[in-house]
Design a protein around this motif. Sequence first.
Motif, PDB file in Angstrom:
ATOM      1  N   ILE A   1       0.623  -1.121  -0.302  1.00 53.91           N
ATOM      2  CA  ILE A   1       0.055  -0.455   0.310  1.00 53.91           C
ATOM      3  C   ILE A   1       0.667   1.203   0.109  1.00 53.91           C
ATOM      4  CG2 ILE A   1      -1.438   1.319   1.136  1.00 53.91           C
ATOM      5  CD1 ILE A   1      -2.400  -1.268   2.135  1.00 53.91           C
ATOM      6  N   ILE A   2       1.991   1.049   1.118  1.00 59.45           N
ATOM      7  CA  ILE A   2       2.782   2.359   0.418  1.00 59.45           C
ATOM      8  C   ILE A   2       3.323   2.951  -0.488  1.00 59.45           C
ATOM      9  CG2 ILE A   2       5.216   3.492   1.878  1.00 59.45           C
ATOM     10  CD1 ILE A   2       3.331   2.024   4.394  1.00 59.45           C
ATOM     11  N   THR A   3       4.167   1.316  -1.009  1.00 63.98           N
ATOM     12  CA  THR A   3       4.645   1.148  -2.479  1.00 63.98           C
ATOM     13  C   THR A   3       3.605   1.996  -3.777  1.00 63.98           C
ATOM     14  OG1 THR A   3       5.732  -0.090  -1.718  1.00 63.98           O
ATOM     15  CG2 THR A   3       5.873   0.491  -4.025  1.00 63.98           C
ATOM     16  N   LYS A   4       2.594   2.083  -3.721  1.00 65.99           N
ATOM     17  CA  LYS A   4       1.318   2.497  -4.410  1.00 65.99           C
ATOM     18  C   LYS A   4       0.830   3.597  -4.440  1.00 65.99           C
ATOM     19  CE  LYS A   4      -3.206   0.986  -5.922  1.00 65.99           C
ATOM     20  NZ  LYS A   4      -3.065   0.792  -7.394  1.00 65.99           N
ATOM     21  N   ARG A   5       1.071   4.192  -2.387  1.00 64.91           N
ATOM     22  CA  ARG A   5       1.403   5.641  -2.781  1.00 64.91           C
ATOM     23  C   ARG A   5       2.191   6.535  -3.167  1.00 64.91           C
ATOM     24  NH1 ARG A   5      -1.742   9.569  -3.582  1.00 64.91           N
ATOM     25  NH2 ARG A   5      -1.493  11.244  -1.462  1.00 64.91           N
ATOM     26  N   ILE A   7       4.229   5.685  -5.549  1.00 63.74           N
ATOM     27  CA  ILE A   7       4.156   5.593  -7.056  1.00 63.74           C
ATOM     28  C   ILE A   7       3.257   6.789  -7.798  1.00 63.74           C
ATOM     29  CG2 ILE A   7       3.496   4.008  -8.902  1.00 63.74           C
ATOM     30  CD1 ILE A   7       4.516   1.852  -7.274  1.00 63.74           C
ATOM     31  N   ASP A   8       1.475   6.561  -6.706  1.00 65.35           N
ATOM     32  CA  ASP A   8       0.579   7.486  -7.184  1.00 65.35           C
ATOM     33  C   ASP A   8       1.525   8.779  -7.088  1.00 65.35           C
ATOM     34  OD1 ASP A   8      -0.967   5.514  -7.745  1.00 65.35           O
ATOM     35  OD2 ASP A   8      -2.101   5.625  -5.847  1.00 65.35           O
ATOM     36  N   ILE A   9       2.042   9.041  -6.158  1.00 66.32           N
ATOM     37  CA  ILE A   9       2.402  10.875  -5.984  1.00 66.32           C
ATOM     38  C   ILE A   9       3.123  10.886  -6.559  1.00 66.32           C
ATOM     39  CG2 ILE A   9       4.081  12.493  -4.308  1.00 66.32           C
ATOM     40  CD1 ILE A   9       2.237  10.635  -1.807  1.00 66.32           C
ATOM     41  N   VAL A  10       4.543  10.383  -6.949  1.00 61.17           N
ATOM     42  CA  VAL A  10       5.213  10.584  -7.873  1.00 61.17           C
ATOM     43  C   VAL A  10       4.853  10.224  -9.027  1.00 61.17           C
ATOM     44  CG1 VAL A  10       7.411   9.726  -9.182  1.00 61.17           C
ATOM     45  CG2 VAL A  10       7.623   9.579  -6.905  1.00 61.17           C
ATOM     46  N   GLY A  11       4.074   9.615  -9.884  1.00 62.39           N
ATOM     47  CA  GLY A  11       3.414   9.659 -11.181  1.00 62.39           C
ATOM     48  C   GLY A  11       2.850  11.018 -11.347  1.00 62.39           C
ATOM     49  N   SER A  12       1.982  11.266 -10.329  1.00 62.00           N
ATOM     50  CA  SER A  12       0.873  12.728 -10.594  1.00 62.00           C
ATOM     51  C   SER A  12       1.146  13.445 -10.761  1.00 62.00           C
ATOM     52  CB  SER A  12      -0.511  12.313  -8.934  1.00 62.00           C
ATOM     53  OG  SER A  12       0.674  12.351  -7.606  1.00 62.00           O
ATOM     54  N   CYS A  13       2.411  14.348  -9.857  1.00 64.27           N
ATOM     55  CA  CYS A  13       3.519  15.008  -9.250  1.00 64.27           C
ATOM     56  C   CYS A  13       3.952  14.850 -11.287  1.00 64.27           C
ATOM     57  CB  CYS A  13       4.546  15.070  -9.039  1.00 64.27           C
ATOM     58  SG  CYS A  13       3.576  15.149  -7.161  1.00 64.27           S
ATOM     59  N   THR A  14       5.102  13.924 -11.803  1.00 56.44           N
ATOM     60  CA  THR A  14       5.201  14.360 -12.823  1.00 56.44           C
ATOM     61  C   THR A  14       4.487  14.247 -13.892  1.00 56.44           C
ATOM     62  OG1 THR A  14       6.278  12.277 -12.031  1.00 56.44           O
ATOM     63  CG2 THR A  14       7.204  12.332 -14.697  1.00 56.44           C
ATOM     64  N   GLY A  15       3.573  13.325 -14.130  1.00 54.56           N
ATOM     65  CA  GLY A  15       1.876  13.953 -15.002  1.00 54.56           C
ATOM     66  C   GLY A  15       1.620  15.394 -15.581  1.00 54.56           C
ATOM     67  N   ILE A  16       1.389  16.199 -13.740  1.00 58.91           N
ATOM     68  CA  ILE A  16       0.659  17.211 -14.035  1.00 58.91           C
ATOM     69  C   ILE A  16       2.082  18.286 -14.748  1.00 58.91           C
ATOM     70  CG2 ILE A  16      -0.007  19.336 -12.369  1.00 58.91           C
ATOM     71  CD1 ILE A  16      -1.000  17.011 -10.448  1.00 58.91           C
ATOM     72  N   LEU A 119      -3.421   5.973  -9.193  1.00 61.32           N
ATOM     73  CA  LEU A 119      -3.581   5.986 -11.025  1.00 61.32           C
ATOM     74  C   LEU A 119      -4.012   4.814 -11.167  1.00 61.32           C
ATOM     75  CD1 LEU A 119       0.238   7.041 -11.010  1.00 61.32           C
ATOM     76  CD2 LEU A 119      -1.397   8.253 -11.694  1.00 61.32           C
ATOM     77  N   VAL A 120      -4.166   3.640 -11.098  1.00 64.66           N
ATOM     78  CA  VAL A 120      -5.193   2.283 -11.265  1.00 64.66           C
ATOM     79  C   VAL A 120      -6.202   1.643 -10.567  1.00 64.66           C
ATOM     80  CG1 VAL A 120      -4.098  -0.420 -11.438  1.00 64.66           C
ATOM     81  CG2 VAL A 120      -3.123   1.717 -12.346  1.00 64.66           C
ATOM     82  N   GLY A 121      -7.186   1.863 -10.926  1.00 68.16           N
ATOM     83  CA  GLY A 121      -8.617   0.907  -9.947  1.00 68.16           C
ATOM     84  C   GLY A 121      -9.183   1.129 -10.707  1.00 68.16           C
ATOM     85  N   PRO A 122     -10.448   0.955 -10.039  1.00 66.93           N
ATOM     86  CA  PRO A 122     -11.731   0.546 -10.538  1.00 66.93           C
ATOM     87  C   PRO A 122     -11.946   1.821 -11.113  1.00 66.93           C
ATOM     88  CG  PRO A 122     -11.740  -0.901  -8.200  1.00 66.93           C
ATOM     89  CD  PRO A 122     -10.444   0.499  -8.715  1.00 66.93           C
ATOM     90  N   ARG A 123     -13.217   2.314 -11.947  1.00 63.65           N
ATOM     91  CA  ARG A 123     -13.495   3.728 -12.099  1.00 63.65           C
ATOM     92  C   ARG A 123     -14.902   4.484 -11.156  1.00 63.65           C
ATOM     93  NH1 ARG A 123     -11.309   7.164 -14.021  1.00 63.65           N
ATOM     94  NH2 ARG A 123     -12.560   8.340 -14.985  1.00 63.65           N
ATOM     95  N   PRO A 124     -14.061   5.857 -10.625  1.00 64.67           N
ATOM     96  CA  PRO A 124     -15.366   5.968  -9.352  1.00 64.67           C
ATOM     97  C   PRO A 124     -16.490   6.016  -9.954  1.00 64.67           C
ATOM     98  CG  PRO A 124     -13.712   7.442 -10.177  1.00 64.67           C
ATOM     99  CD  PRO A 124     -13.603   6.858 -11.028  1.00 64.67           C
ATOM    100  N   PHE A 181       2.456  -0.902 -12.533  1.00 65.61           N
ATOM    101  CA  PHE A 181       2.644  -0.510 -13.864  1.00 65.61           C
ATOM    102  C   PHE A 181       2.267  -1.104 -15.041  1.00 65.61           C
ATOM    103  CE2 PHE A 181       6.197   0.954 -11.063  1.00 65.61           C
ATOM    104  CZ  PHE A 181       6.181   1.779 -10.932  1.00 65.61           C
ATOM    105  N   LYS A 182       1.966  -2.302 -15.557  1.00 64.30           N
ATOM    106  CA  LYS A 182       1.696  -2.927 -17.112  1.00 64.30           C
ATOM    107  C   LYS A 182       0.539  -2.016 -17.415  1.00 64.30           C
ATOM    108  CE  LYS A 182       3.486  -7.543 -17.331  1.00 64.30           C
ATOM    109  NZ  LYS A 182       2.881  -8.800 -17.000  1.00 64.30           N
ATOM    110  N   ILE A 183      -0.507  -1.784 -16.579  1.00 62.29           N
ATOM    111  CA  ILE A 183      -1.836  -1.257 -17.221  1.00 62.29           C
ATOM    112  C   ILE A 183      -1.435   0.405 -17.399  1.00 62.29           C
ATOM    113  CG2 ILE A 183      -4.437  -0.022 -16.387  1.00 62.29           C
ATOM    114  CD1 ILE A 183      -4.516  -2.490 -14.893  1.00 62.29           C
ATOM    115  N   ILE A 184      -0.670   0.624 -16.417  1.00 58.99           N
ATOM    116  CA  ILE A 184      -0.123   2.644 -16.903  1.00 58.99           C
ATOM    117  C   ILE A 184       0.751   2.309 -18.535  1.00 58.99           C
ATOM    118  CG2 ILE A 184       1.603   4.364 -16.289  1.00 58.99           C
ATOM    119  CD1 ILE A 184       0.595   3.756 -13.102  1.00 58.99           C
ATOM    120  N   PHE A 185       1.764   1.538 -18.665  1.00 57.59           N
ATOM    121  CA  PHE A 185       2.480   1.194 -20.052  1.00 57.59           C
ATOM    122  C   PHE A 185       1.313   1.282 -21.081  1.00 57.59           C
ATOM    123  CE2 PHE A 185       4.391  -0.482 -23.182  1.00 57.59           C
ATOM    124  CZ  PHE A 185       5.562   0.241 -23.219  1.00 57.59           C
TER     125      PHE A 185
END
Length: 194
Positions: A1-5, A7-16, A119-124, A181-185
Amino acid sequence: IITKRAIDIVGSCTGILILSLLFIIVSILIKLEDPNGKVFFKQLRVGKDGREFYIYKFRSMASDAEERLKDLLALNEVSGAMFKMKDDPRVTKIGKFIRKTSIDELPQLFNVLKGEMSLVGPRPPLPREVAEYSNYDRQRLLVLPGCTGLWQVSGRSNVGFSEMVELDIQYIKNRSVLKDFKIIFKTILVLFGS
């Protein structure tokens, strides 16, 4: 869970950061086409454990879209607790383009940064959709919702509600950092493909 979070923080900041110029261009185009409406559209959605939050998108519809929805509900093209219409008359010209390319979804990177989404999960889903959920369907709410997910990249984005639930539950049961990572790619490939 910590790793996923992380990745989410780094990924979203990079994307923005990478997409900031695109954000500015799209914002200007939306305002030029329909000066009355806002650039961003926020909508109440249901997240992990049934918690409600506001999802952010670039506005792709006319400013009076919500009021016009009740007249279109009879034309719904998908079964179950979801509304979809291929040629929705409420969609603007720039809206058609940003939807086709999924650019309208990019502001959700801010939801990821806030910890409301991953970044990855079911649509809300919408609260009115969740009101129609069975206990089985509610399993979609066991994890943080995502910007992208298994059903979006499985080449079956036009699936019905029950198939979407099956793919989401399959993701939840077998999720891992590598699968994410596969889904993001795959998502990036789909975006550039469109």
